[in-house]
Motif scaffolding. Structure first.
Motif, mmCIF file in Angstrom:
data_model
loop_
_atom_site.group_PDB
_atom_site.id
_atom_site.type_symbol
_atom_site.label_atom_id
_atom_site.label_comp_id
_atom_site.label_asym_id
_atom_site.label_seq_id
_atom_site.Cartn_x
_atom_site.Cartn_y
_atom_site.Cartn_z
ATOM 1 N N SER A 1 0.847 -1.194 0.000
ATOM 2 C CA SER A 1 0.000 0.000 0.000
ATOM 3 C C SER A 1 0.884 1.245 0.000
ATOM 4 N N PRO A 2 0.667 2.175 -0.932
ATOM 5 C CA PRO A 2 1.506 3.377 -0.980
ATOM 6 C C PRO A 2 1.078 4.419 0.040
ATOM 7 N N VAL A 3 2.036 5.240 0.443
ATOM 8 C CA VAL A 3 1.774 6.409 1.286
ATOM 9 C C VAL A 3 1.877 7.623 0.364
ATOM 10 N N THR A 4 0.819 8.411 0.279
ATOM 11 C CA THR A 4 0.770 9.472 -0.724
ATOM 12 C C THR A 4 0.907 10.870 -0.116
ATOM 13 N N ASP A 5 1.384 11.789 -0.936
ATOM 14 C CA ASP A 5 1.464 13.218 -0.592
ATOM 15 C C ASP A 5 2.241 13.488 0.695
#
Length: 304
Positions: free
Chosen positions: A145-149
């Motif tokens: 799962s990506p971590v965004t911004d």
């Protein structure tokens, strides 16, 4: 390493001391892949900010920069990337027309291939339209799962990101498997201004792009789970027209022929002499595909 770390935590003076030891241990094993964008032979400023974010993760970070595309501008940008930051240890160049445009599909396959070979702990891209399009798809292929911004890095796996349209800030901790994939807001990370000496220029390496040359498969192979859905050739799959199409064990159903009929040269191998594939094949061999493949692999020189 695991036993040593547990022992250190047990001897710690408390929860905060253990957390600090864990963060320090993580920093020793950080390696980051930065997916960089380029234009006019130079790495874009947003990607230079991604390098600054990689440095914020760990000062001992081993950073690899991934560049893709084709033509002289790509190689000029690679030279720029090699001297863009003191922590850059290598520049990976993926030279292919398939990567000349910022399409998520081929880029996601590239990122998965590079990650599987490099085993990076972190993957960083800028929160540009390209990064926002690429990162979720690549993360899905890698089952993370990506971590965004991300706007700030507190620890190797603890980040600050905005929520509620930027009206509040949230501190999040990534607890998944490697790699920790993240997109960063370029305005939150200032590119380095440190002068680079000629001796610090990172080596440039060509990426193996053999995965881009996958010919395809029939629906039966897809349904059996041998290959993913996006490799299905045919009426309900993709249309291909390569210089050479080699059909091993393909019967030649009309739905499959619709997806490969325009191939320049078609070679068919099937033990059924009446298989429809022979009606469109330029070269045909009635034989068992497993015997033919075994002989073929023996005669093809080993790839160097």
């Amino acid at each position: 390493m695991a036993a040593m770390l547990v022992g250190a935590l047990r001897r710690g003076s408390g929860c905060h001391g253990g957390s600090r030891l864990l963060a320090q241990s993580l920093r020793r094993f950080v390696s980051t892949l930065v997916v960089a964008e380029h234009e006019g032979g130079f790495v874009k400023p947003s990607s230079l900010s991604a390098l600054a974010a990689a440095e914020a993760i760990a000062k001992e970070n081993k950073i690899s920069v991934l560049l893709g595309g084709s033509g002289p501008s790509l190689h000029k940008a690679a030279d720029h990337a090699a001297s863009s930051h003191p922590l850059v240890s290598e520049v990976l160049v993926a030279d292919s027309e398939a990567l000349a445009h910022p399409l998520a599909e081929p880029w996601a396959d590239l990122l998965r291939s590079v990650q599987q070979k490099g085993g990076y702990s972190h993957v960083i891209a800028s929160s540009t339209s390209f990064g926002k399009n690429l990162l979720p798809r690549a993360a899905a292929l890698l089952d993370v799962s990506p971590v965004t911004d991300v706007t700030a890095v507190k620890e190797p796996r603890v980040f600050v990101r905005p929520i509620y349209a930027g009206n509040a800030l949230c501190t999040v901790k990534y607890t998944g498997e490697d790699p920790c994939m993240m997109s960063i807001r370029s305005t939150s990370f200032s590119p380095t201004t440190e002068a680079m000496s000629e001796t610090k220029v990172a080596p440039i390496t060509q990426v193996d792009l053999s995965f881009l040359s996958e010919v395809g498969a029939t629906r039966a192979a897809v349904d059996a789970g041998y290959v993913p859905n996006d490799l299905q050739v045919g009426q309900t799959g993709k249309i291909v027209a390569p210089e050479l199409y080699m059909a091993f064990g393909v019967s030649g159903a009309i739905q499959h022929l619709a997806g490969m009929r325009d191939s320049k040269v078609i070679v068919a191998v099937n033990k059924d002499a009446d298989a429809p594939i022979f009606q469109v094949a330029d070269y045909g061999l009635v034989a068992d595909l497993f015997e033919v493949l075994d002989e073929l692999l023996k005669k093809i020189p080993e790839k160097k």
